[in-house]
Scaffold this active site. Structure first.
Site, PDB file in Angstrom:
ATOM      1  N   GLU A  37      -3.520   7.747  -4.045  1.00  0.00           N
ATOM      2  CA  GLU A  37      -3.812   7.057  -5.296  1.00  0.00           C
ATOM      3  C   GLU A  37      -5.096   7.613  -5.874  1.00  0.00           C
ATOM      4  O   GLU A  37      -6.071   7.709  -5.123  1.00  0.00           O
ATOM      5  CB  GLU A  37      -3.990   5.548  -5.038  1.00  0.00           C
ATOM      6  CG  GLU A  37      -2.773   4.762  -5.397  1.00  0.00           C
ATOM      7  CD  GLU A  37      -2.878   3.290  -5.050  1.00  0.00           C
ATOM      8  OE1 GLU A  37      -3.928   2.701  -5.369  1.00  0.00           O
ATOM      9  OE2 GLU A  37      -1.932   2.760  -4.468  1.00  0.00           O
TER      10      GLU A  37
ATOM     11  N   HIS B 268      -1.327   0.478  -9.599  1.00  0.00           N
ATOM     12  CA  HIS B 268      -1.976  -0.512  -8.725  1.00  0.00           C
ATOM     13  C   HIS B 268      -2.560  -1.658  -9.555  1.00  0.00           C
ATOM     14  O   HIS B 268      -3.769  -1.926  -9.501  1.00  0.00           O
ATOM     15  CB  HIS B 268      -3.044   0.147  -7.850  1.00  0.00           C
ATOM     16  CG  HIS B 268      -3.336  -0.631  -6.599  1.00  0.00           C
ATOM     17  ND1 HIS B 268      -3.602  -0.033  -5.394  1.00  0.00           N
ATOM     18  CD2 HIS B 268      -3.406  -1.969  -6.365  1.00  0.00           C
ATOM     19  CE1 HIS B 268      -3.822  -0.970  -4.482  1.00  0.00           C
ATOM     20  NE2 HIS B 268      -3.703  -2.148  -5.043  1.00  0.00           N
TER      21      HIS B 268
ATOM     22  N   ARG C 251       0.860  -1.176   0.000  1.00  0.00           N
ATOM     23  CA  ARG C 251       0.000   0.000   0.000  1.00  0.00           C
ATOM     24  C   ARG C 251       0.904   1.237   0.000  1.00  0.00           C
ATOM     25  O   ARG C 251       1.957   1.254   0.659  1.00  0.00           O
ATOM     26  CB  ARG C 251      -0.894   0.033   1.245  1.00  0.00           C
ATOM     27  CG  ARG C 251      -2.052  -0.947   1.209  1.00  0.00           C
ATOM     28  CD  ARG C 251      -3.110  -0.560   0.174  1.00  0.00           C
ATOM     29  NE  ARG C 251      -4.274  -1.434   0.179  1.00  0.00           N
ATOM     30  CZ  ARG C 251      -4.439  -2.501  -0.609  1.00  0.00           C
ATOM     31  NH1 ARG C 251      -3.506  -2.836  -1.478  1.00  0.00           N
ATOM     32  NH2 ARG C 251      -5.541  -3.218  -0.533  1.00  0.00           N
TER      33      ARG C 251
HETATM   34  C1  DGY Z   1      -5.635  -6.115  -2.780  1.00  0.00           C
HETATM   35  O1  DGY Z   1      -6.249  -7.150  -3.008  1.00  0.00           O
HETATM   36  O2  DGY Z   1      -5.505  -5.645  -1.656  1.00  0.00           O
HETATM   37  C2  DGY Z   1      -5.050  -5.411  -3.969  1.00  0.00           C
HETATM   38  O3  DGY Z   1      -4.258  -4.348  -3.596  1.00  0.00           O
HETATM   39  C3  DGY Z   1      -6.115  -4.979  -4.965  1.00  0.00           C
HETATM   40  O4  DGY Z   1      -7.025  -4.184  -4.401  1.00  0.00           O
END
Ligand code: DGY
Length: 328
Positions: free
Chosen positions: A268, A287, A239
């Site tokens: 983001e 992402h 993240r």
């Molecule tokens: C997750 O599954 O957490 C990925 O980052 C996609 O959202």
């Protein structure tokens, strides 16, 4: 008896929607942009179940606005946008999607690692801009070897372990740091546990695969970047807020570390005028860690099955707060 009402906050592939349609009437938010918090509260006001993405904030205000809600199903393994504790207090099960996307995300971590190490993105950009002036030059476009280099994995969950599995194919020396040491995984994946500062100092590549929590917020900031090798490469598929973007910008600009590759940013999407985007030694993707088929379809189907099960009053396949079932 009237059918339950489900809200799906983003268009899904038809096979996944069909699973939800078998259990409920479904409203799908049709836009490319996610609903605003206000729109989401309005849309959820009559919903019995909701399928969310990481762009939707599921908090007390949303749950207040949706008095009938009895299930939340998140289309992601990360749950940092969901107040799971608040849902638990209200007895609402929260579904998520572990397992089905770990391999794809690890594939992307390796694509980023290779792209940054061997400068594929940077050199491709140069070729397209007419920058391939010389036939071949022995000292141009030197990158870093990946094989036999040291990879430091921060967080040895499903994604971290899949990254380790791929690294073994490159004969890498693999070290890891995790809140909880995992001796069984050390044997299975051939990884060595080290303390966090030692990992930063030893690794040629530092790959982040931790969930975003108050403890991991800005886990990588100026002091940690200073501990990395000047030739070090940082890869983030977790993240964005796990890395302090200002500190990363300065470290890349000043040559404190060699390169970074990010699939996630804070915020983001990243602002078009973010200084990070001016740097040649940064590889960045929007992402897309789990954006591959068939994994994404399997992720959607799992989220759909979680939602349908919750609407039928059955236990979900993957529930982040199974204690709600015990309390019921
Ligand atoms: C997750 O599954 O957490 C990925 O980052 C996609 O959202």
């Amino acid at each position: 008896m009237s059918r339950p009402q489900a809200l799906v906050t983003r268009t899904l592939l038809p096979d996944a929607l069909d699973i939800i349609r078998q259990a409920a009437d479904v409203d799908v938010w049709p836009d490319e942009w996610p609903p605003t918090a206000e729109e989401l509260r309005r849309l959820a006001s009559g919903a019995d179940g909701i399928l969310t993405t990481i762009m939707d904030r599921v908090d007390g205000a949303l749950l207040d606005a949706a008095p009938n809600l009895r299930v939340v199903s998140q289309l992601a393994v990360g749950l940092d946008n969901v107040d799971v504790a608040e849902a638990t207090r209200r007895g609402i099960p929260v579904g998520y999607t572990p397992g089905v996307l770990a391999k794809s995300t690890a594939d992307l971590a390796f694509a980023l690692l290779l792209g940054a190490a061997r400068r594929t993105v940077e050199s491709e950009r140069a070729v397209r801009a007419g920058g391939w002036e010389l036939q071949f030059h022995p000292t141009h476009w030197l990158g870093q070897d990946v094989h036999e280099a040291c990879l430091g994995i921060v967080g040895l969950g499903q994604i971290g372990r899949e990254i380790a599995r791929r690294a073994r194919g490159f004969d890498m020396d693999i070290i890891y740091y995790s809140r909880t040491r995992n001796p069984a995984a050390e044997v299975e994946y051939g990884v060595r546990y080290v303390a966090f500062p030692a990992l930063l100092a030893e690794a040629d590549f530092v790959a982040l695969s931790v969930p975003l929590t108050p403890e991991t917020h800005h886990l990588i900031s100026r002091p940690q970047l200073e501990m990395m090798k000047p030739s070090g490469i940082l890869i983030n598929v977790s993240r964005g807020p796990v890395v302090d973007p200002r500190a990363l910008y300065e470290a890349l600009r000043d040559g404190q570390i060699a390169r970074a590759a990010l699939d996630v940013t804070a915020p983001e999407p990243i602002a078009p005028d973010d200084p990070l985007l001016t740097l040649e030694n940064l590889v960045i993707t929007p992402h897309i860690g789990s954006a591959a088929l068939p994994s994404r379809l399997n992720t959607m189907k799992l989220a759909a099955r979680n939602l349908a099960a919750g609407l039928r009053g059955e236990p979900m396949e993957a529930c982040a707060n199974p204690e709600v079932y015990e309390a019921a």
